[in-house]
Design a protein around this motif. Sequence first.
Motif, PDB file in Angstrom:
ATOM      1  N   ILE A 463       0.703  -0.931  -0.176  1.00 15.09           N
ATOM      2  CA  ILE A 463      -0.189   0.099   0.061  1.00 15.09           C
ATOM      3  C   ILE A 463       1.050   1.069   0.216  1.00 15.09           C
ATOM      4  O   ILE A 463       1.765   1.366  -0.133  1.00 15.09           O
ATOM      5  CB  ILE A 463      -0.979  -0.368   0.903  1.00 15.09           C
ATOM      6  CG1 ILE A 463      -0.374   0.339   2.514  1.00 15.09           C
ATOM      7  CG2 ILE A 463      -1.966  -1.023   1.256  1.00 15.09           C
ATOM      8  CD1 ILE A 463      -1.392   0.503   3.379  1.00 15.09           C
ATOM      9  N   ASP A 464       0.401   2.464  -0.592  1.00 12.82           N
ATOM     10  CA  ASP A 464       1.038   3.964  -0.243  1.00 12.82           C
ATOM     11  C   ASP A 464       0.703   4.332   1.140  1.00 12.82           C
ATOM     12  O   ASP A 464      -0.656   4.635   1.752  1.00 12.82           O
ATOM     13  CB  ASP A 464       0.541   4.185  -1.723  1.00 12.82           C
ATOM     14  CG  ASP A 464       1.102   5.598  -1.400  1.00 12.82           C
ATOM     15  OD1 ASP A 464       2.622   6.307  -0.516  1.00 12.82           O
ATOM     16  OD2 ASP A 464       0.905   6.453  -2.725  1.00 12.82           O
ATOM     17  N   SER A 466       0.885   7.498   1.514  1.00 15.45           N
ATOM     18  CA  SER A 466       0.741   8.903   1.205  1.00 15.45           C
ATOM     19  C   SER A 466      -0.780   9.332   1.124  1.00 15.45           C
ATOM     20  O   SER A 466      -1.168  10.313   1.510  1.00 15.45           O
ATOM     21  CB  SER A 466       1.601   9.108   0.152  1.00 15.45           C
ATOM     22  OG  SER A 466       1.005   8.533  -0.796  1.00 15.45           O
ATOM     23  N   GLU A 467      -1.203   8.153   0.737  1.00 10.83           N
ATOM     24  CA  GLU A 467      -2.808   7.691   0.583  1.00 10.83           C
ATOM     25  C   GLU A 467      -3.496   7.690   2.223  1.00 10.83           C
ATOM     26  O   GLU A 467      -3.032   6.916   2.644  1.00 10.83           O
ATOM     27  CB  GLU A 467      -3.273   6.483  -0.458  1.00 10.83           C
ATOM     28  CG  GLU A 467      -3.241   7.145  -1.483  1.00 10.83           C
ATOM     29  CD  GLU A 467      -3.076   6.528  -2.886  1.00 10.83           C
ATOM     30  OE1 GLU A 467      -4.208   4.819  -2.550  1.00 10.83           O
ATOM     31  OE2 GLU A 467      -2.784   5.815  -4.323  1.00 10.83           O
ATOM     32  N   PRO A 468      -4.430   8.150   2.766  1.00 17.77           N
ATOM     33  CA  PRO A 468      -5.035   8.532   3.494  1.00 17.77           C
ATOM     34  C   PRO A 468      -6.088   7.784   3.608  1.00 17.77           C
ATOM     35  O   PRO A 468      -6.911   7.163   2.278  1.00 17.77           O
ATOM     36  CB  PRO A 468      -6.076  10.018   3.666  1.00 17.77           C
ATOM     37  CG  PRO A 468      -5.566  10.552   2.841  1.00 17.77           C
ATOM     38  CD  PRO A 468      -4.491  10.477   2.050  1.00 17.77           C
ATOM     39  N   LEU A 469      -6.907   7.308   4.317  1.00 17.28           N
ATOM     40  CA  LEU A 469      -8.074   6.101   4.535  1.00 17.28           C
ATOM     41  C   LEU A 469      -9.318   6.463   4.151  1.00 17.28           C
ATOM     42  O   LEU A 469      -9.477   7.971   4.651  1.00 17.28           O
ATOM     43  CB  LEU A 469      -8.476   4.722   5.774  1.00 17.28           C
ATOM     44  CG  LEU A 469      -7.410   4.406   5.942  1.00 17.28           C
ATOM     45  CD1 LEU A 469      -7.780   3.803   7.388  1.00 17.28           C
ATOM     46  CD2 LEU A 469      -7.576   2.884   4.610  1.00 17.28           C
ATOM     47  N   PRO A 470     -10.407   6.735   3.682  1.00 21.82           N
ATOM     48  CA  PRO A 470     -11.505   7.678   3.240  1.00 21.82           C
ATOM     49  C   PRO A 470     -12.204   7.624   4.641  1.00 21.82           C
ATOM     50  O   PRO A 470     -13.046   6.883   5.839  1.00 21.82           O
ATOM     51  CB  PRO A 470     -12.037   6.903   2.673  1.00 21.82           C
ATOM     52  CG  PRO A 470     -11.502   5.276   2.495  1.00 21.82           C
ATOM     53  CD  PRO A 470     -10.373   5.538   2.392  1.00 21.82           C
ATOM     54  N   LYS A 488      -3.171  -4.506   1.912  1.00 22.29           N
ATOM     55  CA  LYS A 488      -4.237  -3.953   1.221  1.00 22.29           C
ATOM     56  C   LYS A 488      -4.968  -4.260   2.216  1.00 22.29           C
ATOM     57  O   LYS A 488      -6.012  -3.600   1.833  1.00 22.29           O
ATOM     58  CB  LYS A 488      -3.712  -4.172  -0.173  1.00 22.29           C
ATOM     59  CG  LYS A 488      -3.198  -3.802  -0.978  1.00 22.29           C
ATOM     60  CD  LYS A 488      -3.837  -1.707  -1.683  1.00 22.29           C
ATOM     61  CE  LYS A 488      -3.437  -1.053  -2.091  1.00 22.29           C
ATOM     62  NZ  LYS A 488      -3.887  -0.097  -2.881  1.00 22.29           N
ATOM     63  N   GLU A 491      -5.993  -2.688   4.751  1.00 21.80           N
ATOM     64  CA  GLU A 491      -6.728  -1.621   4.155  1.00 21.80           C
ATOM     65  C   GLU A 491      -8.217  -1.142   4.128  1.00 21.80           C
ATOM     66  O   GLU A 491      -9.004   0.001   4.792  1.00 21.80           O
ATOM     67  CB  GLU A 491      -5.826  -0.269   3.532  1.00 21.80           C
ATOM     68  CG  GLU A 491      -6.269   0.360   2.670  1.00 21.80           C
ATOM     69  CD  GLU A 491      -5.851   1.211   1.673  1.00 21.80           C
ATOM     70  OE1 GLU A 491      -4.875   2.654   1.837  1.00 21.80           O
ATOM     71  OE2 GLU A 491      -5.634   0.792   0.789  1.00 21.80           O
ATOM     72  N   GLN A 492      -8.311  -2.968   3.893  1.00 16.89           N
ATOM     73  CA  GLN A 492      -9.925  -2.505   2.914  1.00 16.89           C
ATOM     74  C   GLN A 492     -10.597  -2.535   3.937  1.00 16.89           C
ATOM     75  O   GLN A 492     -11.615  -2.078   4.526  1.00 16.89           O
ATOM     76  CB  GLN A 492     -10.249  -3.780   2.063  1.00 16.89           C
ATOM     77  CG  GLN A 492     -11.279  -3.916   1.462  1.00 16.89           C
ATOM     78  CD  GLN A 492     -10.916  -5.246   0.603  1.00 16.89           C
ATOM     79  OE1 GLN A 492     -10.577  -4.632  -1.122  1.00 16.89           O
ATOM     80  NE2 GLN A 492     -11.627  -6.436   0.537  1.00 16.89           N
ATOM     81  N   THR A 495     -11.202   0.537   6.457  1.00 16.29           N
ATOM     82  CA  THR A 495     -12.284   1.309   5.599  1.00 16.29           C
ATOM     83  C   THR A 495     -13.263   1.337   5.920  1.00 16.29           C
ATOM     84  O   THR A 495     -14.397   1.475   6.219  1.00 16.29           O
ATOM     85  CB  THR A 495     -11.331   1.126   4.266  1.00 16.29           C
ATOM     86  OG1 THR A 495     -10.881   1.731   4.146  1.00 16.29           O
ATOM     87  CG2 THR A 495     -12.770   2.236   3.300  1.00 16.29           C
ATOM     88  N   TRP A 526       2.076   4.766   9.077  1.00 14.27           N
ATOM     89  CA  TRP A 526       1.240   4.955   8.342  1.00 14.27           C
ATOM     90  C   TRP A 526      -0.108   6.501   8.734  1.00 14.27           C
ATOM     91  O   TRP A 526      -0.230   6.274   7.812  1.00 14.27           O
ATOM     92  CB  TRP A 526       0.791   3.196   8.829  1.00 14.27           C
ATOM     93  CG  TRP A 526      -0.051   3.320   7.264  1.00 14.27           C
ATOM     94  CD1 TRP A 526      -1.028   3.605   6.344  1.00 14.27           C
ATOM     95  CD2 TRP A 526      -1.591   2.270   7.436  1.00 14.27           C
ATOM     96  NE1 TRP A 526      -2.153   2.933   5.143  1.00 14.27           N
ATOM     97  CE2 TRP A 526      -2.114   2.743   6.391  1.00 14.27           C
ATOM     98  CE3 TRP A 526      -1.497   1.246   8.791  1.00 14.27           C
ATOM     99  CZ2 TRP A 526      -3.417   1.773   5.799  1.00 14.27           C
ATOM    100  CZ3 TRP A 526      -2.785   0.728   8.034  1.00 14.27           C
ATOM    101  CH2 TRP A 526      -3.474   0.615   7.002  1.00 14.27           C
TER     102      TRP A 526
END
Length: 610
Positions: A463-464, A466-470, A488, A491-492, A495, A526
């Motif tokens: 995962i990246d 720099s991309e925040p969780l929605p 990932k 992360e999923q 979310t 993160w």
Amino acid sequence: MLTKLKRLLIGRPLKSNESHSQKLNKFKALAVLSSDALSSVAYGPEQILIVLMAAGSGALWFSLPISLGVLILLVALVLSYQQIIYAYPQGGGAYMVAKENLGTNFGLTAGGALLVDYILTVAVSISAGTDAITSAFPALHDHSVSVAVCIVVLITILNLRGLTDSATLLSYPVYFFVLIMLIIIGGGIYAALTGTITPIHQHAQMGTPAMGVSLFLLLRAFSSGCSALTGVEAISNAIPSFKNPAPKNAAKTLLMMGGILAILLAGIVFIAYWFGVHPVNDQTVLSQIAGHLFGRNIFYYMIQASTALILILAANTGYSAFPLLAFNLARDKYMPRPFKVRGDRLGYSNGILTLGALSIILIIIFKGRTENLIPLYAVGVFIPFSLSQTGMIVHWIRQKPKGWGGKLVINLIGALICYLILAIFFLTKFTNIWPVLVFVPIVIIIFHKIHEHYMHVAEQLRIDFSEPLPVIHSSDNVIVVPVAGITKVVEQSLTYAKSLSDNVMAVYVGDSPEAIEKMTREWNEWNPGVRLVTLHSLYRSIVSPLDKFISTVKYKADKSGATVTVVFPQFYTKKWWQSLLHNQSGVLIKASLIRHKDVVIATVPYHFKK
């Protein structure tokens, strides 16, 4: 009931910080890791005599210079593997040397050949020991396969109890065998010097011409005698099993093993020559020597019993080295991850169980008669021998440390002899060993397929940061998300959990303070906006600490009327067989949580595309 039976068989579980108690000192390690090499004294000299006998009894004196050649190779191998121990203290032996110096495929060839060789070690050793048992008790002859399987099961259970338990028990018969062999050699030399015992047959004087002796025959005899060198590499594979300083203790143990093997091998060959022992079908060379020196008395049967026992215990070298080699391959993602997992007794239980199961299958297929596997067994040893020697040559040329010239010469001599032996095997026994040319490439392909799958998994889970969780709407529910890392899948799942409630906590179970510290640091970097709770598992169990934690959360939630939901990240492989390469810890956790009332269990699936 099953838990009580498990505790009875393998003992109480050990904490991770008790690993030092499972380390071996030099004398216990010598018994556990040298039984295969030392047991070869029982059949190595005989293999030389069987080949020479084809040219008549007058050719048997050649066993002396041939055994000298075997001893020279033994010295080269011992010195080489001693250098490997210091150069690669993390273990891995020929696999690590070949992979780092010759390339991945050469390393996998060495590793695959050794894995197969350890399986053959168990099958051949147990079958040979079973033959000795059924010879003493003919009534068991029709049940030889069942006897062999039972012995494999017992040794497997013993190794599941941990290294120290098996080493303590096995050290007695191993050292008893060494003592018995030294008594035989001492008695034989005394009889030869004093002339108190007449030879069985008159031996030919050294240098006596013998009809039918050719260079090809001598090379065959030499290659057959090199079967006495099986197991020499086991210590270099098991360096992490030694007490600190591990490399130093491993190197000393290797020297002790080499010295004992050299004395026993040279002594038995000399006595066999001096007393004119001829190989026969119904009695081993060692049995003839013992019977001639001491007569058919109680001591003779003690010798036979110790020989049978050491042949059986030679299998334990495989149990000590196979799991550690499988661990190194799994660490490099060439074998399934479960081989990296330590069991209740801190041993690599999956490797031990796999070795036992495959050995039993081999014994059943060949009905306990594994003579046809011995050539494969020998080739399986000399392939990694040759590659490790070659790898060390490249290592010295690249590194050029102080005194590297002499070390290079040792490895060069060893490599030339090993390749010569391999060539002789393929020239003289091709009909027996051709499966190696088929099987080894298949093993390498399997290794690469496993590695390719793990690389695809890593690529898809990365995962990246720099991309925040929605951010999605929340409720008062308590959401617990068990996590094993930052991927990932996690992360999923987070979310989804944040869409259900603002009260989301991720839970990580670590087996060491270092693992917890690493996870905490990466989580903070993160910064997904979810609180991380870390739990330290002393016994490496994920299920029990997580179960207790959720019970505590459920108790607090009940007071406020909140609902507890456990969200499981779960990935699914594209092909069914790929799922076998991953730990199924999620299944065990779900099975444990089912008994909790009013705890919602949700699975967030993640499907791999490759």
